[in-house]
Design a protein around this motif. Structure first.
Motif, PDB file in Angstrom:
ATOM      1  N   VAL A   1       0.738  -1.446   0.027  1.00 11.63           N
ATOM      2  CA  VAL A   1       0.051  -0.055   0.124  1.00 11.63           C
ATOM      3  C   VAL A   1       0.676   1.102  -0.019  1.00 11.63           C
ATOM      4  CG1 VAL A   1      -1.769   1.387   1.192  1.00 11.63           C
ATOM      5  CG2 VAL A   1      -1.850  -1.165   1.252  1.00 11.63           C
TER       6      VAL A   1
ATOM      7  N   GLU B   1      -1.866  -9.077  -0.113  1.00 13.59           N
ATOM      8  CA  GLU B   1      -3.423  -9.238  -0.150  1.00 13.59           C
ATOM      9  C   GLU B   1      -4.106  -7.740   0.100  1.00 13.59           C
ATOM     10  OE1 GLU B   1      -7.051 -11.782   1.540  1.00 13.59           O
ATOM     11  OE2 GLU B   1      -4.908 -12.715   1.924  1.00 13.59           O
ATOM     12  N   GLU B   2      -3.346  -7.153   1.336  1.00 13.85           N
ATOM     13  CA  GLU B   2      -4.018  -5.755   1.754  1.00 13.85           C
ATOM     14  C   GLU B   2      -3.773  -4.789   0.699  1.00 13.85           C
ATOM     15  OE1 GLU B   2       0.094  -6.185   3.625  1.00 13.85           O
ATOM     16  OE2 GLU B   2      -1.779  -7.610   3.098  1.00 13.85           O
TER      17      GLU B   2
ATOM     18  N   ILE C   1      -4.371  -5.179  -2.585  1.00 13.27           N
ATOM     19  CA  ILE C   1      -5.379  -5.270  -3.727  1.00 13.27           C
ATOM     20  C   ILE C   1      -6.437  -4.086  -3.795  1.00 13.27           C
ATOM     21  CG2 ILE C   1      -7.097  -6.769  -4.826  1.00 13.27           C
ATOM     22  CD1 ILE C   1      -5.662  -9.186  -3.699  1.00 13.27           C
ATOM     23  N   ALA C   2      -6.932  -3.770  -2.801  1.00 13.58           N
ATOM     24  CA  ALA C   2      -7.834  -2.590  -2.478  1.00 13.58           C
ATOM     25  C   ALA C   2      -7.085  -1.328  -2.990  1.00 13.58           C
ATOM     26  CB  ALA C   2      -8.645  -2.742  -1.246  1.00 13.58           C
ATOM     27  N   ALA C   3      -6.037  -1.194  -2.607  1.00 17.54           N
ATOM     28  CA  ALA C   3      -5.489   0.095  -3.010  1.00 17.54           C
ATOM     29  C   ALA C   3      -4.930   0.085  -4.663  1.00 17.54           C
ATOM     30  CB  ALA C   3      -3.942   0.013  -1.981  1.00 17.54           C
TER      31      ALA C   3
ATOM     32  N   SER D   1      -6.793   0.430  -6.917  1.00 19.92           N
ATOM     33  CA  SER D   1      -7.649   1.184  -7.161  1.00 19.92           C
ATOM     34  C   SER D   1      -7.217   2.494  -7.407  1.00 19.92           C
ATOM     35  CB  SER D   1      -9.113   1.339  -6.596  1.00 19.92           C
ATOM     36  OG  SER D   1      -8.673   1.742  -5.385  1.00 19.92           O
ATOM     37  N   GLU D   2      -6.085   3.212  -6.528  1.00 19.85           N
ATOM     38  CA  GLU D   2      -5.516   4.270  -6.603  1.00 19.85           C
ATOM     39  C   GLU D   2      -4.872   4.625  -7.681  1.00 19.85           C
ATOM     40  OE1 GLU D   2      -4.093   5.903  -3.128  1.00 19.85           O
ATOM     41  OE2 GLU D   2      -5.039   4.705  -1.591  1.00 19.85           O
TER      42      GLU D   2
ATOM     43  N   LEU E   1      -9.731  -7.520  -9.701  1.00 20.79           N
ATOM     44  CA  LEU E   1      -9.929  -6.257  -9.698  1.00 20.79           C
ATOM     45  C   LEU E   1     -11.528  -5.947 -10.062  1.00 20.79           C
ATOM     46  CD1 LEU E   1      -7.276  -4.880 -12.100  1.00 20.79           C
ATOM     47  CD2 LEU E   1      -7.467  -4.386  -9.537  1.00 20.79           C
ATOM     48  N   SER E   2     -12.175  -6.714 -10.616  1.00 24.90           N
ATOM     49  CA  SER E   2     -13.614  -6.505 -10.959  1.00 24.90           C
ATOM     50  C   SER E   2     -14.669  -7.399 -10.081  1.00 24.90           C
ATOM     51  CB  SER E   2     -13.774  -6.828 -12.411  1.00 24.90           C
ATOM     52  OG  SER E   2     -13.795  -8.472 -12.656  1.00 24.90           O
ATOM     53  N   GLY E   3     -14.075  -8.508  -9.602  1.00 27.54           N
ATOM     54  CA  GLY E   3     -14.808  -9.461  -8.704  1.00 27.54           C
ATOM     55  C   GLY E   3     -15.697 -10.259  -9.610  1.00 27.54           C
TER      56      GLY E   3
ATOM     57  N   ARG F   1     -14.298   1.930 -11.847  1.00 21.59           N
ATOM     58  CA  ARG F   1     -13.522   2.153 -10.651  1.00 21.59           C
ATOM     59  C   ARG F   1     -12.222   3.180 -10.752  1.00 21.59           C
ATOM     60  NH1 ARG F   1     -13.306  -3.967  -8.127  1.00 21.59           N
ATOM     61  NH2 ARG F   1     -15.644  -3.780  -7.536  1.00 21.59           N
TER      62      ARG F   1
END
Length: 273
Positions: free
Chosen positions: A86, A121-122, A124-126, A128-129, A147-149, A168
Motif C-alpha cells: 500500500v 493481499e491488503e 489489492i484494494a489500494a 484502485s488508487e 480487480l472486478s470481482g 473504478r
C-alpha cells in the motif's frame, strides 16, 4: 537525435534473470527506439523456474527515484508494473500526480507464473488508487477477476469486467485473454467502445515477461504519439514476434526475444561486409 528521442519511465520490480520486470521493460524500450529509465519498487530473487523471494524498496526511495527523473528529464510515458504494498502504491500515485505524468500504462502485476504472490493481499484494494491515474490498464484474466470481482469464462465476462474496472477509475482497460482456451483474444474497452484483438496462440514455452513486455511496448508507442488502439495493435505484434523468437535460456520458462530483430539486423550488416 536527443531532441526527437522519446523518453519512457518504467516503475517496476527487478528480475535478476533478465526476463521480466524492469529488465524486460528496458529491452522493450530499446527495441522501440525510445530512451528507457527505471524506478525500482522491489528486488526479486527469481530465475526462469520460479520467484523465490522479494525485497520491497522503501517508499521514500521510490518517490525519490521518480522525482529525480522528472526534475531532470522530460518523461513522455510511464509504465507501472510490480507494486507490492500500500505504501509504495500511494507514494507512486502522489508523486506522479505531483509531476503531472502523462501516458500512464498500468500492468497490475499480482501473481508470478510460478504462483508467487507479488502483491500483498491488503494492497489489492489500494490498486484502485493507481487505476484512477492510469490511461490504460492491462490485466490478464486472473488479475481482471480480482480487480472486478467477476469470474471470467469468455468474451462477455471480459467486457463486463472491463466496464467494472473502468467504473473504478481506469480511463481504458485492455483485458488479456491468454489464460482462456482457444485463440488469444484480448478486449480493449476505450471511451465506451470495445475493440477485440484476436490472433492464434503462438506455440512455445518461452513466454517469461510477456505482460511486462506488452505494457512497456504500449507505453513506448504512446510516447511516440500513437493513439491507444494503434499503440496496442503494434505492441501485440511486437510481443507475438518476441514469443516466436523466445530464448531457450535456463531450465524453466525462458524469456521473449526482445532484441532479436536488432541482432538480425546486425548480423546482416556483418555478413555484407
Amino acid at each position: 537525435m536527443s531532441k526527437t528521442l522519446k523518453k519512457v519511465l518504467t516503475i517496476a520490480g527487478s528480475d535478476c534473470s533478465g526476463g521480466a520486470g524492469i529488465q524486460a521493460d528496458l529491452k522493450t524500450m530499446c527495441a522501440h527506439r525510445v530512451y528507457g529509465m527505471s524506478v525500482i519498487t522491489s528486488v526479486t530473487v527469481q530465475n526462469t523456474q520460479k520467484v523465490y523471494a522479494a525485497q520491497d524498496i522503501d517508499p521514500e526511495i521510490v518517490t525519490g527515484q521518480i522525482r529525480a527523473v522528472y526534475e531532470d528529464i522530460q518523461v513522455d510515458a510511464v509504465k507501472i508494473g510490480m507494486v507490492s504494498n500500500v505504501q509504495i502504491i500511494q507514494a507512486i500515485k502522489e508523486e506522479l500526480l505531483r509531476q503531472k505524468a502523462k501516458n500512464i500504462v498500468l500492468d497490475p502485476v499480482m501473481i508470478s507464473k510460478s504462483g508467487f504472490s507479488l502483491l500483498k493481499e491488503e494492497a489489492i484494494a489500494a490498486m484502485s488508487e493507481l487505476l484512477q491515474i492510469a490511461d490504460i490498464v492491462t490485466p490478464n484474466i486472473p488479475e481482471a477477476e480480482l480487480l472486478s470481482g467477476i469470474k471470467i469464462k469468455g468474451p462477455k465476462e471480459m467486457e463486463r469486467s472491463a466496464r467494472v474496472i473502468s467504473e473504478r477509475g481506469a480511463a481504458a482497460v485492455l483485458i488479456k485473454g491468454g489464460h482462456l482456451p482457444g485463440s488469444a483474444l484480448d478486449i480493449f474497452c476505450y471511451k465506451g467502445q470495445f475493440y477485440p484483438f484476436e490472433s492464434p496462440k503462438i506455440p512455445g514455452k518461452n513466454t517469461h515477461g510477456t505482460g511486462c513486455t506488452l505494457s512497456a511496448a504500449i507505453a513506448s508507442n504512446l510516447a511516440k504519439g500513437l493513439m491507444p488502439v494503434e499503440a496496442i495493435k503494434q505492441a501485440k505484434a511486437y510481443v507475438g514476434q518476441g514469443i516466436k523468437d523466445g530464448l531457450a535460456i535456463g531450465h524453466g520458462v525462458g524469456p521473449l526475444g526482445h532484441l532479436n530483430e536488432i541482432y538480425r539486423q546486425l548480423e546482416r550488416i556483418e555478413e555484407s561486409r
